[in-house]
Design a protein around this motif. Sequence first.
Motif, PDB file in Angstrom:
ATOM      1  N   LYS A  27      30.670   4.420 -27.471  1.00  0.00           N
ATOM      2  CA  LYS A  27      30.420   3.570 -28.631  1.00  0.00           C
ATOM      3  C   LYS A  27      28.983   3.046 -28.617  1.00  0.00           C
ATOM      4  O   LYS A  27      28.300   3.032 -29.646  1.00  0.00           O
ATOM      5  CB  LYS A  27      31.420   2.412 -28.666  1.00  0.00           C
ATOM      6  N   PRO A  33      30.346   3.117 -35.221  1.00  0.00           N
ATOM      7  CA  PRO A  33      31.655   3.769 -35.282  1.00  0.00           C
ATOM      8  C   PRO A  33      32.686   2.875 -35.938  1.00  0.00           C
ATOM      9  O   PRO A  33      32.621   1.644 -35.810  1.00  0.00           O
ATOM     10  CB  PRO A  33      31.988   4.012 -33.797  1.00  0.00           C
ATOM     11  N   PRO A  68      36.172   6.140 -30.238  1.00  0.00           N
ATOM     12  CA  PRO A  68      34.891   6.836 -30.371  1.00  0.00           C
ATOM     13  C   PRO A  68      34.875   8.254 -29.831  1.00  0.00           C
ATOM     14  O   PRO A  68      33.894   8.978 -30.048  1.00  0.00           O
ATOM     15  CB  PRO A  68      33.930   5.939 -29.573  1.00  0.00           C
TER      16      PRO A  68
END
Length: 206
Positions: free
Chosen positions: A97, A107, A113
Amino acid sequence: MNAATPAIHQAAALLLGYPGPEWPARHTLVRDSLTELATPAAAPLLHFCAAVDGVPVLDLAAAYVTTFDRSRRRTLHLTYYTDGDTRRRGGTLAALKARYRAHGLEPPEDELPDHLPLMLEFAARCPAPGHRLLGEHRAALELLRLALTDHHSPYAHILRAVCDTLPGPSPADRAAALALARGGPPTETVGLAPFGTNPVAEGSGR
């Protein structure tokens, strides 16, 4: 990296998304864009588009759930293949992330992620770092491709297209994929907060 690679990654990201009510328009847009792209790299994606052409959305959605949500060996969450349900996976997801954010991509909060469509979206927007990221998950991608092929799923065409954009699997990649295929991912059911332990149920895009 081929000049058409970001477009291939973007198309693959869209085709790997859950086929909701907007699917017919998305399918047509991607198919027409790939046809105009006129590159051999698009062939596997066009094979997928042809294979699902005319399939009712509800039927395709049911097949999508069966393919990706009901088998951990076919999950689209790539770190699950290498980290499984372990504490290590929580750190891997947090680092991933942060990696997106470092390149200007925020994200979505409702998706893990490591979801492959999100990784492909990153690769389409940020080709160099995105290409490296996909390469780091080469073994998982190869394992998913083989699992989809064994499942006789048309989605195997999409994974083939993605894998074709990367260098051929190294002996280490092949060994890692073989080990994962034989033994499955590591197991440990603690330490994944705040990300959760289910590789699929959180943020399936539905």
